[in-house]
Design a protein around this motif. Sequence first.
Motif, PDB file in Angstrom:
ATOM      1  N   VAL A  23       0.842  -1.197   0.000  1.00  0.00           N
ATOM      2  CA  VAL A  23       0.000   0.000   0.000  1.00  0.00           C
ATOM      3  C   VAL A  23       0.874   1.243   0.000  1.00  0.00           C
ATOM      4  CG1 VAL A  23      -1.697   1.331   1.314  1.00  0.00           C
ATOM      5  CG2 VAL A  23      -1.942  -1.154   1.120  1.00  0.00           C
ATOM      6  N   GLU A  24       1.892   1.243   0.840  1.00  0.00           N
ATOM      7  CA  GLU A  24       2.796   2.398   0.911  1.00  0.00           C
ATOM      8  C   GLU A  24       3.490   2.628  -0.426  1.00  0.00           C
ATOM      9  OE1 GLU A  24       6.794   3.842   3.358  1.00  0.00           O
ATOM     10  OE2 GLU A  24       5.588   2.169   4.102  1.00  0.00           O
ATOM     11  N   ALA A  25       3.892   1.545  -1.080  1.00  0.00           N
ATOM     12  CA  ALA A  25       4.561   1.676  -2.377  1.00  0.00           C
ATOM     13  C   ALA A  25       3.613   2.264  -3.421  1.00  0.00           C
ATOM     14  CB  ALA A  25       5.074   0.315  -2.838  1.00  0.00           C
ATOM     15  N   ALA A  26       2.347   1.832  -3.418  1.00  0.00           N
ATOM     16  CA  ALA A  26       1.370   2.360  -4.377  1.00  0.00           C
ATOM     17  C   ALA A  26       1.120   3.843  -4.138  1.00  0.00           C
ATOM     18  CB  ALA A  26       0.060   1.579  -4.272  1.00  0.00           C
ATOM     19  N   ALA A  43      -2.059   3.704 -14.383  1.00  0.00           N
ATOM     20  CA  ALA A  43      -1.741   2.284 -14.269  1.00  0.00           C
ATOM     21  C   ALA A  43      -1.803   1.819 -12.820  1.00  0.00           C
ATOM     22  CB  ALA A  43      -0.346   2.009 -14.851  1.00  0.00           C
ATOM     23  N   GLU A  44      -1.355   2.659 -11.898  1.00  0.00           N
ATOM     24  CA  GLU A  44      -1.387   2.286 -10.476  1.00  0.00           C
ATOM     25  C   GLU A  44      -2.827   2.170  -9.984  1.00  0.00           C
ATOM     26  OE1 GLU A  44       0.566   0.791  -7.473  1.00  0.00           O
ATOM     27  OE2 GLU A  44       1.755   1.864  -8.984  1.00  0.00           O
ATOM     28  N   VAL A  45      -3.658   3.122 -10.375  1.00  0.00           N
ATOM     29  CA  VAL A  45      -5.071   3.086  -9.971  1.00  0.00           C
ATOM     30  C   VAL A  45      -5.760   1.875 -10.583  1.00  0.00           C
ATOM     31  CG1 VAL A  45      -7.299   4.264 -10.254  1.00  0.00           C
ATOM     32  CG2 VAL A  45      -5.269   5.556  -9.544  1.00  0.00           C
ATOM     33  N   SER A  46      -5.494   1.615 -11.859  1.00  0.00           N
ATOM     34  CA  SER A  46      -6.124   0.483 -12.536  1.00  0.00           C
ATOM     35  C   SER A  46      -5.746  -0.832 -11.869  1.00  0.00           C
ATOM     36  CB  SER A  46      -5.715   0.455 -14.013  1.00  0.00           C
ATOM     37  OG  SER A  46      -6.306  -0.639 -14.674  1.00  0.00           O
ATOM     38  N   HIS A  47      -4.452  -1.007 -11.571  1.00  0.00           N
ATOM     39  CA  HIS A  47      -4.010  -2.249 -10.936  1.00  0.00           C
ATOM     40  C   HIS A  47      -4.653  -2.419  -9.570  1.00  0.00           C
ATOM     41  CE1 HIS A  47      -1.341  -4.665  -8.353  1.00  0.00           C
ATOM     42  NE2 HIS A  47      -1.238  -5.430  -9.427  1.00  0.00           N
ATOM     43  N   ALA A  48      -4.656  -1.355  -8.768  1.00  0.00           N
ATOM     44  CA  ALA A  48      -5.228  -1.457  -7.425  1.00  0.00           C
ATOM     45  C   ALA A  48      -6.723  -1.743  -7.482  1.00  0.00           C
ATOM     46  CB  ALA A  48      -4.961  -0.163  -6.655  1.00  0.00           C
ATOM     47  N   ALA A  49      -7.438  -1.052  -8.361  1.00  0.00           N
ATOM     48  CA  ALA A  49      -8.886  -1.258  -8.460  1.00  0.00           C
ATOM     49  C   ALA A  49      -9.211  -2.663  -8.941  1.00  0.00           C
ATOM     50  CB  ALA A  49      -9.500  -0.214  -9.393  1.00  0.00           C
ATOM     51  N   LEU A  50      -8.426  -3.171  -9.893  1.00  0.00           N
ATOM     52  CA  LEU A  50      -8.646  -4.533 -10.385  1.00  0.00           C
ATOM     53  C   LEU A  50      -8.375  -5.548  -9.284  1.00  0.00           C
ATOM     54  CD1 LEU A  50      -9.323  -6.233 -12.906  1.00  0.00           C
ATOM     55  CD2 LEU A  50      -6.886  -6.263 -13.428  1.00  0.00           C
ATOM     56  N   LEU A  51      -7.315  -5.336  -8.529  1.00  0.00           N
ATOM     57  CA  LEU A  51      -6.995  -6.243  -7.433  1.00  0.00           C
ATOM     58  C   LEU A  51      -8.102  -6.222  -6.381  1.00  0.00           C
ATOM     59  CD1 LEU A  51      -4.909  -8.190  -6.263  1.00  0.00           C
ATOM     60  CD2 LEU A  51      -3.756  -6.229  -5.221  1.00  0.00           C
ATOM     61  N   LEU A  52      -8.635  -5.050  -6.097  1.00  0.00           N
ATOM     62  CA  LEU A  52      -9.735  -4.946  -5.139  1.00  0.00           C
ATOM     63  C   LEU A  52     -10.972  -5.695  -5.633  1.00  0.00           C
ATOM     64  CD1 LEU A  52      -9.306  -1.176  -4.212  1.00  0.00           C
ATOM     65  CD2 LEU A  52      -9.063  -3.094  -2.627  1.00  0.00           C
ATOM     66  N   CYS A  53     -11.300  -5.500  -6.910  1.00  0.00           N
ATOM     67  CA  CYS A  53     -12.477  -6.178  -7.472  1.00  0.00           C
ATOM     68  C   CYS A  53     -12.317  -7.694  -7.463  1.00  0.00           C
ATOM     69  CB  CYS A  53     -12.734  -5.701  -8.900  1.00  0.00           C
ATOM     70  SG  CYS A  53     -13.371  -4.012  -9.011  1.00  0.00           S
ATOM     71  N   CYS A  54     -11.074  -8.178  -7.549  1.00  0.00           N
ATOM     72  CA  CYS A  54     -10.813  -9.625  -7.588  1.00  0.00           C
ATOM     73  C   CYS A  54     -10.557 -10.200  -6.204  1.00  0.00           C
ATOM     74  CB  CYS A  54      -9.610  -9.909  -8.484  1.00  0.00           C
ATOM     75  SG  CYS A  54      -9.897  -9.549 -10.226  1.00  0.00           S
ATOM     76  N   SER A  55     -10.628  -9.355  -5.171  1.00  0.00           N
ATOM     77  CA  SER A  55     -10.331  -9.801  -3.810  1.00  0.00           C
ATOM     78  C   SER A  55     -11.526  -9.633  -2.882  1.00  0.00           C
ATOM     79  CB  SER A  55      -9.131  -9.023  -3.255  1.00  0.00           C
ATOM     80  OG  SER A  55      -8.006  -9.176  -4.089  1.00  0.00           O
ATOM     81  N   GLY A  56     -12.710  -9.643  -3.471  1.00  0.00           N
ATOM     82  CA  GLY A  56     -13.915  -9.548  -2.658  1.00  0.00           C
ATOM     83  C   GLY A  56     -14.272  -8.153  -2.209  1.00  0.00           C
ATOM     84  N   ALA A  57     -13.693  -7.121  -2.853  1.00  0.00           N
ATOM     85  CA  ALA A  57     -13.964  -5.741  -2.436  1.00  0.00           C
ATOM     86  C   ALA A  57     -14.286  -4.863  -3.643  1.00  0.00           C
ATOM     87  CB  ALA A  57     -12.771  -5.177  -1.675  1.00  0.00           C
ATOM     88  N   PRO A 172       6.236  -7.581  -5.684  1.00  0.00           N
ATOM     89  CA  PRO A 172       5.954  -6.174  -5.405  1.00  0.00           C
ATOM     90  C   PRO A 172       4.558  -5.756  -5.857  1.00  0.00           C
ATOM     91  CG  PRO A 172       8.080  -6.438  -6.495  1.00  0.00           C
ATOM     92  CD  PRO A 172       7.416  -7.765  -6.538  1.00  0.00           C
ATOM     93  N   LYS A 173       4.115  -6.315  -6.974  1.00  0.00           N
ATOM     94  CA  LYS A 173       2.796  -5.966  -7.510  1.00  0.00           C
ATOM     95  C   LYS A 173       2.197  -7.247  -8.104  1.00  0.00           C
ATOM     96  CE  LYS A 173       2.224  -1.969  -9.310  1.00  0.00           C
ATOM     97  NZ  LYS A 173       2.252  -0.777 -10.198  1.00  0.00           N
ATOM     98  N   PRO A 174       1.269  -7.883  -7.389  1.00  0.00           N
ATOM     99  CA  PRO A 174       0.696  -9.138  -7.901  1.00  0.00           C
ATOM    100  C   PRO A 174       0.133  -8.962  -9.306  1.00  0.00           C
ATOM    101  CG  PRO A 174      -0.010  -8.755  -5.645  1.00  0.00           C
ATOM    102  CD  PRO A 174       0.707  -7.507  -6.091  1.00  0.00           C
ATOM    103  N   PRO A 175       0.512  -9.844 -10.252  1.00  0.00           N
ATOM    104  CA  PRO A 175       0.063  -9.677 -11.648  1.00  0.00           C
ATOM    105  C   PRO A 175      -1.385 -10.124 -11.834  1.00  0.00           C
ATOM    106  CG  PRO A 175       1.403 -11.646 -11.447  1.00  0.00           C
ATOM    107  CD  PRO A 175       1.435 -10.981 -10.097  1.00  0.00           C
ATOM    108  N   VAL A 176      -2.297  -9.386 -11.206  1.00  0.00           N
ATOM    109  CA  VAL A 176      -3.691  -9.808 -11.162  1.00  0.00           C
ATOM    110  C   VAL A 176      -4.340  -9.770 -12.540  1.00  0.00           C
ATOM    111  CG1 VAL A 176      -4.571  -7.514 -10.596  1.00  0.00           C
ATOM    112  CG2 VAL A 176      -5.856  -9.545  -9.886  1.00  0.00           C
ATOM    113  N   ALA A 177      -3.875  -8.894 -13.434  1.00  0.00           N
ATOM    114  CA  ALA A 177      -4.475  -8.819 -14.766  1.00  0.00           C
ATOM    115  C   ALA A 177      -4.284 -10.125 -15.532  1.00  0.00           C
ATOM    116  CB  ALA A 177      -3.891  -7.658 -15.553  1.00  0.00           C
ATOM    117  N   ALA A 178      -3.117 -10.756 -15.338  1.00  0.00           N
ATOM    118  CA  ALA A 178      -2.850 -12.018 -16.038  1.00  0.00           C
ATOM    119  C   ALA A 178      -3.774 -13.120 -15.547  1.00  0.00           C
ATOM    120  CB  ALA A 178      -1.389 -12.419 -15.848  1.00  0.00           C
ATOM    121  N   LEU A 179      -4.249 -13.005 -14.320  1.00  0.00           N
ATOM    122  CA  LEU A 179      -5.175 -13.996 -13.769  1.00  0.00           C
ATOM    123  C   LEU A 179      -6.619 -13.667 -14.133  1.00  0.00           C
ATOM    124  CD1 LEU A 179      -5.681 -16.418 -11.792  1.00  0.00           C
ATOM    125  CD2 LEU A 179      -5.927 -14.680  -9.995  1.00  0.00           C
TER     126      LEU A 179
END
Length: 352
Positions: A23-26, A43-57, A172-179
């Motif tokens: 979180v601090e790094a983002a 890109a940072e916002v997109s990655h974080a928002a995608l990770l949130l959507c894929c993590s039950g939030a 450092p940044k989980p590649p959630v888009a690839a999943l």
Amino acid sequence: MEPVLPPWPDEPRLGPAEPADAVEAAVRTVLTAAEPDTHTVDAEVSHAALLLCCSGAPAAGDRLVRRWWRLTGGPVDRLVSDATTARAWAAVLSARSARGSVPDWADGLTPRDPATERVAQRRHLNTLRDGGGARAHLADLALHAWDLADAGDAEGARAALREWGERARQLPKPPVAALAGCDSVAALLVAEPGNALTMPQGWADGLADALVAALDARDAAREPSGREDASWPELVAAVLRLRGTADAAPPPASHTALDDAERRLGTALPGSYRRFLLTCDGLPADVVFPRLLGAAELTVRAGLVVISEPAVLTLRCPGGEVLEDDPVFGVTCHTGIHALLTEHRRLLDAAG
């Protein structure tokens, strides 16, 4: 049949050991990206928002995207700057659509062909798998989860997703888009009760809150009138006092009213103008000054937001400049709503 997965690479930890470090790094990335570099922040916002959507939030992810959209004006396609991310968002939003929870901001994304994207996604994962290292292992897990989900083995797919989450948190940044670009996997990621990746409790709101605050701080630092915007109550009070109508300020608009106005107008209101409306929802007319409209009254004309009655004041979005159309003096461009009212206060003061 279980695939033979390569062992997790025996190499130093590649990223933060704790979610708080990620979180601090983002946040640091958002705050330190140089102007006018919008790609890094997008890109940072997109990655974080995608990770949130894929993590039950998904609500936290939507809140982050809406804040980014309000402060930047979009277009939302800026969040999908590469094919992998575009496939991921398309799959996640399709899965959310099947559950009746498509967010309003998603209307701005370009539709994609599901059959074509499935072929491209599998090709992408195979390329990652051939590359070796940690991401190859994650690509194998993604393919395994995808095959199980396609076959209807939801429990087996969820087990693979849990392992993916445990492994991906070491990066450092989980590649959630690839999943998430694996369509049947995306359906599991957004399914209730969610959090198939087993992210820590409370992590989602912490990430969304931190990045929203970082976006606000970046916006305030960028606006020339940022320091002045903090004095909105004082400026409005001074204008009304000089008019002799000290108690005439309308009540402030609500955040919900501003959100509704932005959806209706099809554009994000500049931060400075939002802060004005959150101070007072419009302003009464004066002898030579038009009435400033409330949030529910705003309209669009020729690509500009009409903010007064009569319609002599218009607002550029997302820049925030206010154009004043005077029949005698022509068009004057004010740097923002704060500058316009500061000039109005000066003229009132000079008139005594």
